[in-house]
Motif scaffolding. Structure first.
Motif, PDB file in Angstrom:
ATOM      1  N   GLU A  79       0.828  -1.204   0.000  1.00  0.00           N
ATOM      2  CA  GLU A  79       0.000   0.000   0.000  1.00  0.00           C
ATOM      3  C   GLU A  79       0.865   1.258   0.000  1.00  0.00           C
ATOM      4  O   GLU A  79       1.892   1.307   0.663  1.00  0.00           O
ATOM      5  CB  GLU A  79      -0.920   0.016   1.229  1.00  0.00           C
ATOM      6  CG  GLU A  79      -2.072  -0.973   1.130  1.00  0.00           C
ATOM      7  CD  GLU A  79      -3.009  -0.861   2.321  1.00  0.00           C
ATOM      8  OE1 GLU A  79      -2.751  -0.020   3.202  1.00  0.00           O
ATOM      9  OE2 GLU A  79      -3.984  -1.623   2.364  1.00  0.00           O
ATOM     10  N   LYS A  80       0.420   2.246  -0.735  1.00  0.00           N
ATOM     11  CA  LYS A  80       1.114   3.528  -0.754  1.00  0.00           C
ATOM     12  C   LYS A  80       0.104   4.652  -0.541  1.00  0.00           C
ATOM     13  O   LYS A  80      -1.054   4.525  -0.914  1.00  0.00           O
ATOM     14  CB  LYS A  80       1.845   3.736  -2.082  1.00  0.00           C
ATOM     15  CG  LYS A  80       3.064   2.822  -2.263  1.00  0.00           C
ATOM     16  CD  LYS A  80       3.794   3.144  -3.548  1.00  0.00           C
ATOM     17  CE  LYS A  80       4.995   2.243  -3.729  1.00  0.00           C
ATOM     18  NZ  LYS A  80       6.062   2.553  -2.764  1.00  0.00           N
ATOM     19  N   TYR A 147      -5.500   6.722  -4.201  1.00  0.00           N
ATOM     20  CA  TYR A 147      -4.579   6.460  -3.090  1.00  0.00           C
ATOM     21  C   TYR A 147      -5.126   7.057  -1.791  1.00  0.00           C
ATOM     22  O   TYR A 147      -5.827   8.067  -1.828  1.00  0.00           O
ATOM     23  CB  TYR A 147      -3.204   7.092  -3.365  1.00  0.00           C
ATOM     24  CG  TYR A 147      -2.454   6.477  -4.519  1.00  0.00           C
ATOM     25  CD1 TYR A 147      -1.821   5.243  -4.383  1.00  0.00           C
ATOM     26  CD2 TYR A 147      -2.364   7.142  -5.741  1.00  0.00           C
ATOM     27  CE1 TYR A 147      -1.122   4.692  -5.441  1.00  0.00           C
ATOM     28  CE2 TYR A 147      -1.666   6.593  -6.801  1.00  0.00           C
ATOM     29  CZ  TYR A 147      -1.043   5.365  -6.653  1.00  0.00           C
ATOM     30  OH  TYR A 147      -0.354   4.820  -7.695  1.00  0.00           O
ATOM     31  N   ASP A 174       8.988   1.935   0.500  1.00  0.00           N
ATOM     32  CA  ASP A 174       8.661   3.354   0.399  1.00  0.00           C
ATOM     33  C   ASP A 174       7.143   3.442   0.428  1.00  0.00           C
ATOM     34  O   ASP A 174       6.483   3.086  -0.547  1.00  0.00           O
ATOM     35  CB  ASP A 174       9.219   3.946  -0.901  1.00  0.00           C
ATOM     36  CG  ASP A 174       8.934   5.444  -1.014  1.00  0.00           C
ATOM     37  OD1 ASP A 174       8.337   6.003  -0.078  1.00  0.00           O
ATOM     38  OD2 ASP A 174       9.307   6.041  -2.040  1.00  0.00           O
ATOM     39  N   PRO A 175       6.565   3.907   1.532  1.00  0.00           N
ATOM     40  CA  PRO A 175       5.103   3.852   1.678  1.00  0.00           C
ATOM     41  C   PRO A 175       4.364   5.006   1.019  1.00  0.00           C
ATOM     42  O   PRO A 175       3.192   5.201   1.287  1.00  0.00           O
ATOM     43  CB  PRO A 175       4.922   3.894   3.199  1.00  0.00           C
ATOM     44  CG  PRO A 175       6.083   4.712   3.675  1.00  0.00           C
ATOM     45  CD  PRO A 175       7.226   4.421   2.739  1.00  0.00           C
ATOM     46  N   PHE A 176       5.044   5.769   0.152  1.00  0.00           N
ATOM     47  CA  PHE A 176       4.406   6.955  -0.406  1.00  0.00           C
ATOM     48  C   PHE A 176       4.481   7.001  -1.929  1.00  0.00           C
ATOM     49  O   PHE A 176       5.414   6.480  -2.543  1.00  0.00           O
ATOM     50  CB  PHE A 176       5.052   8.231   0.154  1.00  0.00           C
ATOM     51  CG  PHE A 176       4.954   8.353   1.645  1.00  0.00           C
ATOM     52  CD1 PHE A 176       3.728   8.569   2.254  1.00  0.00           C
ATOM     53  CD2 PHE A 176       6.074   8.237   2.433  1.00  0.00           C
ATOM     54  CE1 PHE A 176       3.627   8.669   3.632  1.00  0.00           C
ATOM     55  CE2 PHE A 176       5.984   8.335   3.812  1.00  0.00           C
ATOM     56  CZ  PHE A 176       4.754   8.554   4.404  1.00  0.00           C
ATOM     57  N   VAL A 177       3.472   7.643  -2.513  1.00  0.00           N
ATOM     58  CA  VAL A 177       3.497   8.039  -3.919  1.00  0.00           C
ATOM     59  C   VAL A 177       4.026   9.469  -3.944  1.00  0.00           C
ATOM     60  O   VAL A 177       3.531  10.327  -3.216  1.00  0.00           O
ATOM     61  CB  VAL A 177       2.078   7.996  -4.531  1.00  0.00           C
ATOM     62  CG1 VAL A 177       2.108   8.501  -5.968  1.00  0.00           C
ATOM     63  CG2 VAL A 177       1.525   6.587  -4.471  1.00  0.00           C
ATOM     64  N   HIS A 178       5.040   9.718  -4.755  1.00  0.00           N
ATOM     65  CA  HIS A 178       5.677  11.034  -4.756  1.00  0.00           C
ATOM     66  C   HIS A 178       5.245  11.847  -5.979  1.00  0.00           C
ATOM     67  O   HIS A 178       5.164  11.321  -7.089  1.00  0.00           O
ATOM     68  CB  HIS A 178       7.202  10.896  -4.743  1.00  0.00           C
ATOM     69  CG  HIS A 178       7.705  10.137  -3.550  1.00  0.00           C
ATOM     70  ND1 HIS A 178       7.800  10.682  -2.294  1.00  0.00           N
ATOM     71  CD2 HIS A 178       8.113   8.845  -3.420  1.00  0.00           C
ATOM     72  CE1 HIS A 178       8.259   9.783  -1.443  1.00  0.00           C
ATOM     73  NE2 HIS A 178       8.449   8.663  -2.100  1.00  0.00           N
TER      74      HIS A 178
END
Length: 201
Positions: A79-80, A147, A174-178
């Protein structure tokens, strides 16, 4: 001890990534350890295998009980979230507006909830789209819709806590969408560019 070691690794999420390869390596190691008992004679080998079969049954039951935990780890690791806190040029209100838009709310609804004029809201939204480096709302939703969205420090802390509480430290994710932001030159770079394009030199 061998089986208990595998169980401990399994419960800590060691098999979340490259599962098939790791399982094959451990099975091969187990077979080689078992065959090494043949040097003690066939009877001793068969007795050892009989005792080991009981351990295997117990460990198999443990694996079944831990399977749900493993699936949870895989789901969480995959998950992100879209972290709007990374976009430093966005104000707190702009992050709230952007979150509402990404969640699919209409401008009239957002304007009513945030007590804004709908026309003014559209003006703000154009500025927001520029700050997040997208051309229009369709592109925004295509790239970042769907998201979980982090728009406040409390939401960021809660998301990070969820990751640290559930993912073992040796699993790097990396738990994030950048959001790829437009490059903003520093003051020194601006000054240097002005000097290069001036007639002073």
């Amino acid at each position: 001890m061998y089986m208990l070691g595998i169980s401990a690794l399994y419960s800590r999420g060691f098999f979340v990534r490259h599962t098939k390869l790791k399982v094959c390596i451990f099975i091969l190691a187990y077979v080689l350890l078992s065959l090494s008992q043949l040097r003690l004679g066939l009877v001793t080998f068969l007795k050892g295998m009989h005792n080991t079969s009981g351990y295997i049954i117990v460990i198999s039951l443990a694996f079944v009980l831990l399977n749900n935990r493993q699936n949870d780890l895989i789901q969480i690791a995959g998950e992100k979230a879209l972290n709007l806190m990374e976009v430093k040029t966005l104000s707190e209100r702009e992050r709230a507006i952007l979150k509402n838009v990404l969640e699919g709310k209409k401008y009239d609804t957002i304007a009513l909830e945030m007590k804004l004029n709908p026309t003014y809201l559209r003006t703000i939204m154009k500025e927001i789209l520029t700050k997040v480096n997208v051309g229009n709302q369709i592109e925004l939703l295509k790239n970042y819709g769907g998201y979980p969205i982090i728009a406040t420090q409390e939401e960021l802390d809660a998301w990070n806590k969820r990751i640290t509480d559930n993912i073992p430290p040796f699993i790097e994710i990396d738990p994030f969408v950048h959001i790829p932001l437009p490059y903003i030159p520093t003051e020194d770079e601006k000054l240097l560019d002005e000097m290069e394009h001036s007639d002073i030199f």
